[in-house]
Design a protein around this motif. Structure first.
Motif, short mmCIF file in Angstrom:
data_model
loop_
_atom_site.label_atom_id
_atom_site.label_comp_id
_atom_site.label_asym_id
_atom_site.label_seq_id
_atom_site.Cartn_x
_atom_site.Cartn_y
_atom_site.Cartn_z
N ASP A 125 0.88 -1.18 0.00
CA ASP A 125 0.00 0.00 0.00
C ASP A 125 0.91 1.22 0.00
OD1 ASP A 125 -1.68 2.12 0.50
OD2 ASP A 125 -2.73 1.17 2.18
N LEU A 126 1.06 1.87 -1.16
CA LEU A 126 2.02 2.96 -1.29
C LEU A 126 1.59 4.23 -0.58
CD1 LEU A 126 3.17 2.48 -5.00
CD2 LEU A 126 4.23 1.66 -2.90
N SER A 127 0.39 4.24 -0.03
CA SER A 127 -0.03 5.38 0.78
C SER A 127 0.43 5.24 2.23
CB SER A 127 -1.54 5.55 0.74
OG SER A 127 -2.19 4.49 1.44
N ARG A 128 1.03 4.08 2.57
CA ARG A 128 1.49 3.81 3.93
C ARG A 128 3.00 3.64 3.94
NH1 ARG A 128 -2.92 2.07 6.88
NH2 ARG A 128 -1.62 2.56 8.71
N LEU A 145 8.34 6.66 2.80
CA LEU A 145 6.98 7.02 2.44
C LEU A 145 6.98 7.72 1.09
CD1 LEU A 145 3.98 7.11 3.32
CD2 LEU A 145 4.47 9.35 4.34
N ARG A 146 6.08 7.29 0.21
CA ARG A 146 5.95 7.92 -1.09
C ARG A 146 5.14 9.21 -0.96
NH1 ARG A 146 3.89 4.94 -6.65
NH2 ARG A 146 4.45 6.61 -8.08
N LEU A 147 5.66 10.30 -1.54
CA LEU A 147 4.99 11.59 -1.53
C LEU A 147 4.40 11.86 -2.91
CD1 LEU A 147 7.70 13.61 0.44
CD2 LEU A 147 5.71 12.38 1.36
N GLU A 148 3.94 13.07 -3.11
CA GLU A 148 3.36 13.44 -4.39
C GLU A 148 4.45 13.61 -5.44
OE1 GLU A 148 1.17 16.98 -3.71
OE2 GLU A 148 -0.42 16.00 -2.55
N TRP A 152 10.07 11.00 -2.55
CA TRP A 152 10.09 10.04 -1.45
C TRP A 152 10.62 10.70 -0.19
CZ3 TRP A 152 8.19 5.13 -2.14
CH2 TRP A 152 7.99 4.72 -3.47
N GLY A 256 3.24 -0.54 3.70
CA GLY A 256 3.96 -0.31 2.45
C GLY A 256 4.99 -1.38 2.15
#
Length: 323
Positions: A125-128, A145-148, A152, A256
């Motif tokens: 889950d790339l939002s976590r 954590l992946r950002l916008e 990263w 994630g």
């Protein structure tokens, strides 16, 4: 064409590479003991690449330990880095110093499919956050954590120094046997190269075996050849690693995924993949179901820290670093 230099420096080895076009080039490994300073080693590297002082756009060095202030001193070597002195010696304006596990975490963003082995199946889950954990000289822990917009955020911590978790009488006895020699028993005390040897001596003591193996490498080699005591040591090592990694996932909400890095586990990857790691990883009582679908990978990439240093430098130059 602009080119930068990245480095990943430990107590024994210093790895350097050129960073250009979002990739590593001309990776070389130097022995720290052979050079009086990082500037000298970097100078030799640049001379070998035909790059003059002042031609680098920037430098990023990943170092083992908390980074702050003007000067960094290495714990396990005679090297130190003074920002002003280093910049002057290399004739470079931009010097980024980052924690080595900050770099390791960012290196996970550039892994190729063949550079990781699936341990537990699932979908990240790339939002976590993701958990990066690595037994080596010590036990490193970080989160990612992946950002916008494809950026990263890596967050290093000192999770390797949490208390070693135990789940039954046998593990409690092992921890107590180690504590008689070390005092406080952290996860790092066991889940490291030196920790493998401590675990071996504790198990020999509890089970009445005379210890005959003197190094972590000897324990690994014996286990791979089927020696029963060494096999028991590796199995217990994997179970402790599973418990610590599981605790990290619960603390972070780390759906994630989990990346197992460092130099220790890949040496006995075949044993690791059939060990009780996965069982211990998810053995959390009423929260055991939380681990369903969380992927775990064993990372086999050789230069993840260098890759992460490149990513960190790229983000920093773009004004988006989380360092």
């Amino acid at each position: 064409m602009s080119v930068s230099l990245v480095g990943d420096i430990g107590g024994t080895n210093a790895r350097f590479a050129l960073w250009r076009d979002d990739a590593l080039h001309a990776v070389q490994v130097f022995q720290v003991a052979d050079y009086s300073s990082p500037e000298q080693a970097i100078g030799v590297y640049l001379d070998g690449q035909g790059i003059a002082r002042g031609e680098l756009q920037a430098v990023c060095l990943a170092v083992a330990g908390p980074v702050s202030g003007e000067e960094f001193r290495f714990t396990n070597s005679h090297w130190r880095i003074n920002r002003s002195i280093c910049c002057a010696a290399l004739q470079v304006e931009h010097l980024l110093l980052i924690n080595d596990f900050f770099a390791m975490a960012l290196g996970m963003t550039h892994l190729q499919p063949h550079e990781r082995v699936n341990v537990c199946a699932g979908e990240a889950d790339l939002s976590r956050p993701a958990l990066i954990i690595g037994p080596g000289t010590g036990l490193g822990v970080a989160s990612l954590l992946r950002l916008e917009e494809g950026r990263w955020l890596a967050v290093p911590g000192e999770g390797g120094h949490v208390d070693l978790p135990v789940n039954d009488a046998r593990e409690a006895a092992i921890r107590q046997a180690i504590a008689e020699h070390t005092g406080h028993v952290s996860a790092d005390t066991v889940l490291s190269g030196g920790g493998l040897l401590r675990l071996y001596h504790a198990i020999c003591s509890l089970d009445g075996h005379a210890p005959t193996l003197a190094t972590p490498a000897a324990i690994t080699e014996a286990a791979l050849s089927g020696e029963p005591v060494a096999l028991a040591v590796i199995e217990q090592f994997c179970r402790f690693l599973g418990r610590v990694a599981g605790n990290g996932v619960l603390t972070l909400g780390g759906r994630g995924g989990v990346y197992i890095v460092g130099g220790v586990v890949p040496r006995f990857s075949r044993l690791f993949l059939r060990s009780g790691f996965a069982e211990s990883f998810a053995d959390k009582g009423c929260m055991s179901g939380y681990f369903q679908g969380i992927p775990v990978w064993l990372v086999t990439a050789e230069f993840s820290g260098l890759l992460g240093a490149g990513v960190a430098l790229q983000q920093a130059l773009a004004g988006t670093s989380g360092a």
